[in-house]
Design a protein around this motif. Sequence first.
Motif, mmCIF file in Angstrom:
data_model
loop_
_atom_site.group_PDB
_atom_site.id
_atom_site.type_symbol
_atom_site.label_atom_id
_atom_site.label_comp_id
_atom_site.label_asym_id
_atom_site.label_seq_id
_atom_site.Cartn_x
_atom_site.Cartn_y
_atom_site.Cartn_z
ATOM 1 N N ALA A 1 0.842 -1.184 0.000
ATOM 2 C CA ALA A 1 0.000 0.000 0.000
ATOM 3 C C ALA A 1 0.885 1.244 0.000
ATOM 4 O O ALA A 1 2.103 1.167 0.138
ATOM 5 C CB ALA A 1 -0.913 -0.008 1.226
ATOM 6 N N TYR A 2 0.259 2.408 -0.146
ATOM 7 C CA TYR A 2 1.000 3.668 -0.081
ATOM 8 C C TYR A 2 1.374 3.997 1.354
ATOM 9 O O TYR A 2 0.832 3.422 2.302
ATOM 10 C CB TYR A 2 0.154 4.802 -0.659
ATOM 11 C CG TYR A 2 -0.010 4.727 -2.154
ATOM 12 C CD1 TYR A 2 0.900 5.334 -3.009
ATOM 13 C CD2 TYR A 2 -1.089 4.050 -2.717
ATOM 14 C CE1 TYR A 2 0.744 5.274 -4.382
ATOM 15 C CE2 TYR A 2 -1.252 3.988 -4.088
ATOM 16 C CZ TYR A 2 -0.335 4.597 -4.920
ATOM 17 O OH TYR A 2 -0.485 4.518 -6.272
ATOM 18 N N HIS A 3 2.319 4.905 1.501
ATOM 19 C CA HIS A 3 2.706 5.412 2.810
ATOM 20 C C HIS A 3 2.439 6.917 2.832
ATOM 21 O O HIS A 3 2.509 7.593 1.794
ATOM 22 C CB HIS A 3 4.179 5.135 3.098
ATOM 23 C CG HIS A 3 4.472 3.687 3.301
ATOM 24 N ND1 HIS A 3 4.562 2.796 2.258
ATOM 25 C CD2 HIS A 3 4.699 2.976 4.431
ATOM 26 C CE1 HIS A 3 4.831 1.587 2.738
ATOM 27 N NE2 HIS A 3 4.919 1.664 4.046
ATOM 28 N N GLN B 1 0.472 -2.613 12.677
ATOM 29 C CA GLN B 1 0.591 -2.091 11.315
ATOM 30 C C GLN B 1 -0.662 -2.496 10.552
ATOM 31 O O GLN B 1 -1.015 -3.680 10.504
ATOM 32 C CB GLN B 1 1.831 -2.663 10.620
ATOM 33 C CG GLN B 1 3.155 -2.135 11.162
ATOM 34 C CD GLN B 1 3.282 -0.638 11.000
ATOM 35 O OE1 GLN B 1 3.430 0.087 11.974
ATOM 36 N NE2 GLN B 1 3.224 -0.152 9.761
ATOM 37 N N VAL B 2 -1.316 -1.512 9.958
ATOM 38 C CA VAL B 2 -2.627 -1.734 9.350
ATOM 39 C C VAL B 2 -2.659 -1.096 7.970
ATOM 40 O O VAL B 2 -2.116 0.001 7.767
ATOM 41 C CB VAL B 2 -3.740 -1.111 10.236
ATOM 42 C CG1 VAL B 2 -5.102 -1.273 9.587
ATOM 43 C CG2 VAL B 2 -3.736 -1.746 11.615
ATOM 44 N N ILE B 3 -3.285 -1.768 7.041
ATOM 45 C CA ILE B 3 -3.562 -1.157 5.740
ATOM 46 C C ILE B 3 -5.021 -0.746 5.723
ATOM 47 O O ILE B 3 -5.920 -1.575 5.905
ATOM 48 C CB ILE B 3 -3.271 -2.130 4.585
ATOM 49 C CG1 ILE B 3 -1.770 -2.414 4.505
ATOM 50 C CG2 ILE B 3 -3.771 -1.554 3.260
ATOM 51 C CD1 ILE B 3 -1.385 -3.382 3.405
ATOM 52 N N VAL B 4 -5.263 0.531 5.551
ATOM 53 C CA VAL B 4 -6.623 1.056 5.420
ATOM 54 C C VAL B 4 -6.953 1.110 3.935
ATOM 55 O O VAL B 4 -6.323 1.833 3.165
ATOM 56 C CB VAL B 4 -6.750 2.450 6.060
ATOM 57 C CG1 VAL B 4 -8.162 2.986 5.878
ATOM 58 C CG2 VAL B 4 -6.373 2.392 7.533
ATOM 59 N N GLY B 5 -7.910 0.300 3.544
ATOM 60 C CA GLY B 5 -8.261 0.207 2.128
ATOM 61 C C GLY B 5 -9.115 1.359 1.660
ATOM 62 O O GLY B 5 -9.540 2.219 2.449
ATOM 63 N N THR B 6 -9.380 1.368 0.373
ATOM 64 C CA THR B 6 -10.236 2.409 -0.193
ATOM 65 C C THR B 6 -11.671 2.262 0.286
ATOM 66 O O THR B 6 -12.475 3.182 0.130
ATOM 67 C CB THR B 6 -10.199 2.360 -1.728
ATOM 68 O OG1 THR B 6 -10.549 1.029 -2.165
ATOM 69 C CG2 THR B 6 -8.805 2.678 -2.253
ATOM 70 N N ASP B 7 -11.983 1.104 0.896
ATOM 71 C CA ASP B 7 -13.310 0.898 1.459
ATOM 72 C C ASP B 7 -13.422 1.417 2.889
ATOM 73 O O ASP B 7 -14.486 1.324 3.512
ATOM 74 C CB ASP B 7 -13.674 -0.593 1.431
ATOM 75 C CG ASP B 7 -12.633 -1.471 2.118
ATOM 76 O OD1 ASP B 7 -11.647 -0.922 2.648
ATOM 77 O OD2 ASP B 7 -12.800 -2.704 2.100
ATOM 78 N N VAL C 1 -6.890 5.918 -1.879
ATOM 79 C CA VAL C 1 -5.873 4.905 -2.137
ATOM 80 C C VAL C 1 -5.646 4.106 -0.850
ATOM 81 O O VAL C 1 -5.897 4.606 0.252
ATOM 82 C CB VAL C 1 -4.533 5.522 -2.596
ATOM 83 C CG1 VAL C 1 -4.668 6.162 -3.961
ATOM 84 C CG2 VAL C 1 -4.002 6.513 -1.566
ATOM 85 N N PRO C 2 -5.199 2.875 -0.946
ATOM 86 C CA PRO C 2 -4.855 2.116 0.257
ATOM 87 C C PRO C 2 -3.589 2.677 0.897
ATOM 88 O O PRO C 2 -2.606 2.940 0.209
ATOM 89 C CB PRO C 2 -4.634 0.700 -0.270
ATOM 90 C CG PRO C 2 -4.258 0.892 -1.699
ATOM 91 C CD PRO C 2 -5.002 2.087 -2.174
#
Length: 293
Positions: free
Chosen positions: A199-201, A235-241, A280-281
């Motif tokens: 994902a992006y940072h 550490q978490v990825i926040v999606g576009t949802d 964006v994620p």
Amino acid sequence: MPTPEVKNPQSQAPVVEQKHEILPTLFGDGYGLYEVRKGSFFVSFFVNSTIVALLFWLSSWTVTHAPQIKQLVGNSVDISPYVMPAGKEASGGGGGGGSHDVNPASKGALPKLSKMQIAPPTVLPMDNPKMPVAPTVVVPPEIRLPQSGQMGDPLAKALIASNGTGLGGGIGSGSGGGVGSGRGPGVGPGWGGGIGGNAYHVGNGVGAPKVIYRVDPEFSEEARKNKWQGTVELQVIVGTDGKTHDISVSRSLGMGLDEKAVESVRLWRFEPGTKDGKPVPVEVSVQVNFRLY
């Protein structure tokens, strides 16, 4: 009285057959029934010497003409991990899919690359499609990737025709109509189309996601009995949802509190991060506090 016959001592010496110590078979030693053809040896020696010399010449020529060969063959692309490495500041892209098949996705070539997807790719063609459309993945067309042969996932190993165990159409073990293990209409691990691995940072034009719904964690029974408290970092990825995905523990607290932290953060909801005004994620660090009052 007759004179005795005098014999030459040299004539009494036994006749010693001349032996050839070097290549005896070439000169016929050891053969009694078959004729030896010396010309065959020389022809064989000449042919083998020519082949060896040719191999040396080809090796030398290949090394000295590498740029010409590369230009003639074309720039091959290392598709592991799907071409583009993830950067620390800004990275992203990827996709995945499947159709709940029992078998993993089969190995094959990517479909047509396009900036927009109308139909997801498939290894097993649909019966009587209502509107036949060429399948595509959302990858910039200027990226060069192998696209010949049976359609599939280039990184897969299975040979049995299968769309894979994922969902939402496409090929792979992910979701979203793309190819690979990620989420989205792109290719490879990662999110949201394109090719990438992460994902992006936050930074360089990438805005951070914002929490809009939070669930407080529960204490584990073990931690409560031992009056154990502190902070778990995830550490978490926040999606576009706006949902949390791929949660991992980066700083552990133990006594069952890590698991409780993950359970609560799964229920959090975010306003997605953005890049160039589009969701964006984004990978972020989340701290979950455990305090006894």
